[in-house]
Design a protein around this motif. Sequence first.
Motif, mmCIF file in Angstrom:
data_model
loop_
_atom_site.group_PDB
_atom_site.id
_atom_site.type_symbol
_atom_site.label_atom_id
_atom_site.label_comp_id
_atom_site.label_asym_id
_atom_site.label_seq_id
_atom_site.Cartn_x
_atom_site.Cartn_y
_atom_site.Cartn_z
ATOM 1 N N LYS A 197 7.280 14.694 -0.020
ATOM 2 C CA LYS A 197 7.947 15.862 -0.165
ATOM 3 C C LYS A 197 9.210 15.161 0.024
ATOM 4 O O LYS A 197 9.776 15.126 1.042
ATOM 5 C CB LYS A 197 7.808 16.982 0.778
ATOM 6 C CG LYS A 197 8.665 18.091 0.244
ATOM 7 C CD LYS A 197 8.083 19.487 0.990
ATOM 8 C CE LYS A 197 8.775 20.700 0.567
ATOM 9 N NZ LYS A 197 8.285 21.127 -0.716
ATOM 10 N N SER A 198 10.061 14.707 -1.303
ATOM 11 C CA SER A 198 10.946 13.475 -0.946
ATOM 12 C C SER A 198 12.441 13.939 -1.615
ATOM 13 O O SER A 198 13.486 13.649 -1.092
ATOM 14 C CB SER A 198 10.640 12.414 -1.676
ATOM 15 O OG SER A 198 10.480 12.658 -2.959
ATOM 16 N N MET A 199 12.496 14.695 -2.574
ATOM 17 C CA MET A 199 13.827 14.971 -3.130
ATOM 18 C C MET A 199 13.746 16.292 -3.908
ATOM 19 O O MET A 199 12.953 16.944 -4.281
ATOM 20 C CB MET A 199 14.180 13.911 -4.125
ATOM 21 C CG MET A 199 13.179 13.349 -5.207
ATOM 22 S SD MET A 199 13.850 12.145 -6.104
ATOM 23 C CE MET A 199 12.304 11.725 -6.885
ATOM 24 N N ALA A 200 15.027 16.800 -4.437
ATOM 25 C CA ALA A 200 15.241 17.991 -5.190
ATOM 26 C C ALA A 200 16.496 17.897 -5.885
ATOM 27 O O ALA A 200 17.381 17.177 -5.633
ATOM 28 C CB ALA A 200 15.171 19.200 -4.010
ATOM 29 N N PHE A 201 16.581 18.896 -6.915
ATOM 30 C CA PHE A 201 17.961 19.081 -7.503
ATOM 31 C C PHE A 201 18.220 20.397 -7.806
ATOM 32 O O PHE A 201 17.112 21.329 -7.979
ATOM 33 C CB PHE A 201 18.251 18.136 -8.526
ATOM 34 C CG PHE A 201 17.405 18.324 -9.577
ATOM 35 C CD1 PHE A 201 17.609 19.225 -10.475
ATOM 36 C CD2 PHE A 201 16.477 17.418 -9.932
ATOM 37 C CE1 PHE A 201 16.644 19.234 -11.848
ATOM 38 C CE2 PHE A 201 15.542 17.188 -11.025
ATOM 39 C CZ PHE A 201 15.847 18.290 -11.880
ATOM 40 N N ASN A 202 19.424 21.052 -7.690
ATOM 41 C CA ASN A 202 19.912 22.582 -8.047
ATOM 42 C C ASN A 202 20.617 22.657 -9.188
ATOM 43 O O ASN A 202 21.506 23.752 -9.377
ATOM 44 C CB ASN A 202 20.626 23.152 -6.754
ATOM 45 C CG ASN A 202 19.353 23.216 -5.704
ATOM 46 O OD1 ASN A 202 18.444 23.751 -5.943
ATOM 47 N ND2 ASN A 202 19.889 22.638 -4.445
ATOM 48 N N ASP A 203 20.699 21.791 -10.228
ATOM 49 C CA ASP A 203 21.541 21.946 -11.470
ATOM 50 C C ASP A 203 21.202 23.170 -12.194
ATOM 51 O O ASP A 203 22.104 23.566 -13.013
ATOM 52 C CB ASP A 203 21.211 20.571 -12.362
ATOM 53 C CG ASP A 203 21.474 19.388 -11.716
ATOM 54 O OD1 ASP A 203 22.838 18.941 -12.218
ATOM 55 O OD2 ASP A 203 20.971 18.775 -10.690
ATOM 56 N N PHE A 204 20.008 23.790 -11.851
ATOM 57 C CA PHE A 204 19.856 24.889 -12.582
ATOM 58 C C PHE A 204 19.806 26.345 -11.731
ATOM 59 O O PHE A 204 19.277 27.373 -12.195
ATOM 60 C CB PHE A 204 18.381 25.005 -13.558
ATOM 61 C CG PHE A 204 18.412 23.617 -14.350
ATOM 62 C CD1 PHE A 204 19.339 23.484 -15.314
ATOM 63 C CD2 PHE A 204 17.141 22.842 -14.184
ATOM 64 C CE1 PHE A 204 19.294 22.267 -15.960
ATOM 65 C CE2 PHE A 204 17.296 21.684 -14.861
ATOM 66 C CZ PHE A 204 18.452 21.322 -15.800
ATOM 67 N N TYR A 205 20.165 26.083 -10.646
ATOM 68 C CA TYR A 205 20.297 27.066 -9.607
ATOM 69 C C TYR A 205 21.141 28.338 -10.162
ATOM 70 O O TYR A 205 20.737 29.374 -10.310
ATOM 71 C CB TYR A 205 20.829 26.776 -8.132
ATOM 72 C CG TYR A 205 20.158 27.764 -7.148
ATOM 73 C CD1 TYR A 205 19.372 27.207 -6.303
ATOM 74 C CD2 TYR A 205 20.981 28.914 -6.875
ATOM 75 C CE1 TYR A 205 18.950 28.078 -5.347
ATOM 76 C CE2 TYR A 205 20.396 29.621 -5.822
ATOM 77 C CZ TYR A 205 19.468 29.369 -5.003
ATOM 78 O OH TYR A 205 19.131 30.209 -3.975
ATOM 79 N N HIS A 206 22.172 27.949 -10.623
ATOM 80 C CA HIS A 206 23.166 28.891 -11.424
ATOM 81 C C HIS A 206 23.399 27.887 -12.786
ATOM 82 O O HIS A 206 24.062 26.833 -12.758
ATOM 83 C CB HIS A 206 24.369 29.126 -10.904
ATOM 84 C CG HIS A 206 24.346 29.924 -9.581
ATOM 85 N ND1 HIS A 206 24.049 29.132 -8.329
ATOM 86 C CD2 HIS A 206 24.290 31.214 -9.479
ATOM 87 C CE1 HIS A 206 23.916 30.002 -7.422
ATOM 88 N NE2 HIS A 206 24.124 31.392 -8.088
ATOM 89 N N SER A 207 23.175 28.600 -14.036
ATOM 90 C CA SER A 207 23.294 27.635 -14.950
ATOM 91 C C SER A 207 23.429 28.558 -16.404
ATOM 92 O O SER A 207 22.876 29.256 -16.611
ATOM 93 C CB SER A 207 21.881 26.680 -15.483
ATOM 94 O OG SER A 207 22.088 26.165 -16.689
ATOM 95 N N GLU A 208 24.593 28.031 -16.684
ATOM 96 C CA GLU A 208 25.251 28.974 -18.072
ATOM 97 C C GLU A 208 24.958 30.441 -17.912
ATOM 98 O O GLU A 208 24.497 31.206 -18.981
ATOM 99 C CB GLU A 208 24.369 28.525 -19.341
ATOM 100 C CG GLU A 208 24.568 26.940 -19.412
ATOM 101 C CD GLU A 208 23.856 26.458 -20.643
ATOM 102 O OE1 GLU A 208 23.262 27.160 -21.570
ATOM 103 O OE2 GLU A 208 23.673 24.937 -20.951
ATOM 104 N N GLY A 209 25.387 30.918 -17.005
ATOM 105 C CA GLY A 209 25.433 32.368 -16.693
ATOM 106 C C GLY A 209 23.955 33.022 -16.180
ATOM 107 O O GLY A 209 24.006 34.253 -15.870
ATOM 108 N N GLU A 210 22.983 32.266 -16.036
ATOM 109 C CA GLU A 210 21.762 32.570 -15.380
ATOM 110 C C GLU A 210 21.670 32.073 -14.066
ATOM 111 O O GLU A 210 22.075 31.063 -13.771
ATOM 112 C CB GLU A 210 20.842 31.941 -16.382
ATOM 113 C CG GLU A 210 20.316 32.824 -17.599
ATOM 114 C CD GLU A 210 19.124 32.218 -18.516
ATOM 115 O OE1 GLU A 210 18.251 33.020 -18.854
ATOM 116 O OE2 GLU A 210 19.176 30.843 -18.604
ATOM 117 N N LYS A 211 21.199 32.887 -13.286
ATOM 118 C CA LYS A 211 20.737 32.440 -11.822
ATOM 119 C C LYS A 211 19.111 32.345 -11.872
ATOM 120 O O LYS A 211 18.177 33.022 -12.107
ATOM 121 C CB LYS A 211 20.678 33.436 -10.965
ATOM 122 C CG LYS A 211 20.755 33.048 -9.528
ATOM 123 C CD LYS A 211 21.583 34.026 -8.680
ATOM 124 C CE LYS A 211 21.771 33.653 -7.134
ATOM 125 N NZ LYS A 211 20.395 34.011 -6.513
#
Length: 527
Positions: free
Chosen positions: A313-327
Amino acid sequence: MGGAVTGYQLAKLGRRVLFVEKGILLHEEFHAREDGSAKPDITDESPEARLKRGWWPLRLQGETSFGEIDFFAPLGCGSGGSTSLYAAGLERLFPADFRPGANFPEVKDSTLPERWPISYEDLRPYYTEAEELFRVRGTQDPLGQQGGVLREPPHLSPRDKHLFDSFSQLGLHPYRIHVGFEFVAGCAECAGGLCPRGCKNDAGRICLLPALERYGASILPECEVLKLESGKLEVRKILCRRHGEEISIRAKMVVLAAGAFMTPVLLLNSKSEEWPEGLANRSGMVGRNLMFHASDYIAVNPTRSLSDIGPQKSMAFNDFYHSEGEKLGTFQTAGAAVTPGQIMQYMRDVAERDPTWWKKLASPKPVWWRKLSSPVIRLVALTAYYLFNFKHAAIWASIIEDLPYYDNRVFPDPQARNGMRFEYRHTDELKTRVMSFRRRLAKALGPHRMIVLSSENNINYGHVCGTCRFGDNPETSVLDKNNRAHDVSNLYVVDASFFPSSGGANPSLTIAANALRVAEVIHKQLG
């Protein structure tokens, strides 16, 4: 999480605290075996054996969009509750999660409030305190709200270092995921079970045991709460059953933390002349607005074969947490390597959660059919393992926000094994956002082959929340902004029931931070 943290903080502040626990005091026995020897038999599914492992003893029953369901939910029972089984992901929600109504203007039939009754800023100092308490390790999320001081995580495996660097070059923003592990020698991260080395910082080890050993708290294990006896304005008695004997307990303050499945059922069963529809249920919202998360398991292959020796359980990213008007939500490593045996277990788990007939092949009931199907499952698992190069793949998981719908609910049913059932509709708008997440992810990962391992039924039963939500309006919520039941002066709820929306991240740290906040409120109320 909520009950242990609240009790710990109150005991630390000098208050007399009694924990009432349905399960056993797990950590006293289990953590004594530092070498991990004599582990319980995980194939024994009897209620007694499951309780000794810290698992909820009985199957849950309910109905979803996919049909009737009868399964062992990923819930804990015993000291530490479900954190004894969690993968120790301790992430903050985003500030926008506290005003979620603005993110879903097109959703018409959701009972989503315009905002939480508290702000991110209200919770910020308690997030920092909870991260310190649970000794959270990781690095700052480049896209998220900067947190407090995090402990240094261990080095990534060669495979994950390659993925981290590659994702960064692709324009993504990976970071070291926030987890509550000590990463001692031989750490296996113990997702799904108790940690025998005291390496996983669960609520039992971090809060409950110190409350008992250092701050004078007491505990009644193997004691099931049956009902709260109340007048119009306060709880008078807690009625329990322990070792076959019914007992009653009096307390100045009562704090419920039985989980978002069981807390509302207890309130609904606590009817009286003053509360004919159930205790604290003037709004009719107790048990309503049931939420999970939608979670896909996705295999991501590196562009070359590299060692995976290192934290899983080493990494993550949140580039699509809010993306182009979508949550949407977060994307993080799941905390487990892939083996043929794990693929087989995954197939069985899917079959248990999804009642469609063709998936029943993985876990049929008759013995003769099990003997026939097991080699088939093994062949499918081995084929998938080598065909898709799972030996070198990293398993990731999405956590996509669910919304509160009035008809999604938990309710008492005396005929059911646990005395309760649930109903849940997997909505079209949630399916649409899941598919949007998959498309955006596939495009963003570029040369990295991804394989979605989940079926259409990707309900995350480990992240149940929302069934006693808090808010400013007593007509549309169960609790006030301090988690006290409207109109009941000495009753608080501190488990995930209080969430008015689920957010798109692991809920544990938010539960812990809010529990610290509520403990201060109770301390001040007691004077």
